[in-house]
Scaffold this motif. Structure first.
Motif, mmCIF file in Angstrom:
data_model
loop_
_atom_site.group_PDB
_atom_site.id
_atom_site.type_symbol
_atom_site.label_atom_id
_atom_site.label_comp_id
_atom_site.label_asym_id
_atom_site.label_seq_id
_atom_site.Cartn_x
_atom_site.Cartn_y
_atom_site.Cartn_z
ATOM 1 N N ASP A 144 0.844 -1.190 0.000
ATOM 2 C CA ASP A 144 0.000 0.000 0.000
ATOM 3 C C ASP A 144 0.884 1.245 0.000
ATOM 4 O O ASP A 144 1.469 1.600 1.023
ATOM 5 C CB ASP A 144 -0.896 -0.039 1.236
ATOM 6 C CG ASP A 144 -1.877 1.115 1.312
ATOM 7 O OD1 ASP A 144 -1.638 2.169 0.695
ATOM 8 O OD2 ASP A 144 -2.889 0.958 2.019
ATOM 9 N N LEU B 100 -0.053 3.952 2.583
ATOM 10 C CA LEU B 100 0.454 3.706 3.930
ATOM 11 C C LEU B 100 1.946 4.022 3.986
ATOM 12 O O LEU B 100 2.426 4.630 4.947
ATOM 13 C CB LEU B 100 0.184 2.268 4.357
ATOM 14 C CG LEU B 100 0.669 1.855 5.742
ATOM 15 C CD1 LEU B 100 0.136 2.776 6.841
ATOM 16 C CD2 LEU B 100 0.296 0.403 6.019
ATOM 17 N N ASP C 88 -1.570 -4.227 2.682
ATOM 18 C CA ASP C 88 -2.106 -3.002 3.290
ATOM 19 C C ASP C 88 -1.930 -3.004 4.806
ATOM 20 O O ASP C 88 -2.619 -2.285 5.519
ATOM 21 C CB ASP C 88 -3.573 -2.808 2.916
ATOM 22 C CG ASP C 88 -4.488 -3.889 3.468
ATOM 23 O OD1 ASP C 88 -3.974 -4.914 3.987
ATOM 24 O OD2 ASP C 88 -5.717 -3.718 3.394
ATOM 25 N N GLU C 89 -0.989 -3.821 5.287
ATOM 26 C CA GLU C 89 -0.774 -3.944 6.728
ATOM 27 C C GLU C 89 0.598 -3.408 7.126
ATOM 28 O O GLU C 89 1.515 -3.347 6.309
ATOM 29 C CB GLU C 89 -0.907 -5.400 7.162
ATOM 30 C CG GLU C 89 -2.303 -5.946 6.913
ATOM 31 C CD GLU C 89 -2.458 -7.375 7.359
ATOM 32 O OE1 GLU C 89 -3.432 -7.643 8.101
ATOM 33 O OE2 GLU C 89 -1.622 -8.219 6.985
ATOM 34 N N SER D 35 -4.834 -2.969 8.604
ATOM 35 C CA SER D 35 -5.076 -1.614 8.094
ATOM 36 C C SER D 35 -6.259 -0.946 8.796
ATOM 37 O O SER D 35 -6.266 0.267 8.985
ATOM 38 C CB SER D 35 -5.294 -1.642 6.590
ATOM 39 O OG SER D 35 -6.422 -2.425 6.257
#
Length: 109
Positions: A4, A7, A45-46, A83
């Motif tokens: 991501d 992020l 996305d973490e 996320s």
């Protein structure tokens, strides 16, 4: 695996222009290192955070956190944060600060 970029940009904005911080592609994502020691990173996305072995239990009690189990064996001292637990800037800031502080406590590589 892609990561991501939004992020990653949020992390870059918080770590600023600190010359001790570098970026490196790792684990199919992007890692942020403090003097060569990984502090935080983005996989998918973490957020992965290096909290250290002594802080793992407390970190796992926080919302959205789970053990970092990339290879089938949980890695002590590391957590992954979903996320959904990072939408508030204060939550992301706290995780980044924790990871960066632990990495800064280690000898430079």
């Amino acid at each position: 695996m892609a990561y991501d970029e939004g992020l990653a940009e949020r992390i870059r904005a918080r770590l600023g222009a600190d010359p001790a911080i570098s970026e490196k592609r790792m684990f199919g994502g992007l890692a942020f290192l403090h003097e060569g020691n990984m502090a935080v990173g983005v996989i998918g996305d973490e957020l992965m955070v290096r909290v250290g072995p002594d802080a793992t239990g407390a970190a796992l009690d926080r919302p959205g956190a789970r053990a970092f189990d990339f290879t089938g064996r949980p890695m002590r001292g590391w957590v992954v944060v979903a996320s959904s637990a990072l939408s508030e800037d204060e939550a992301l800031d706290a995780w980044i600060e924790e990871g960066d502080s632990f990495a800064a406590s280690l000898p430079p590589k």
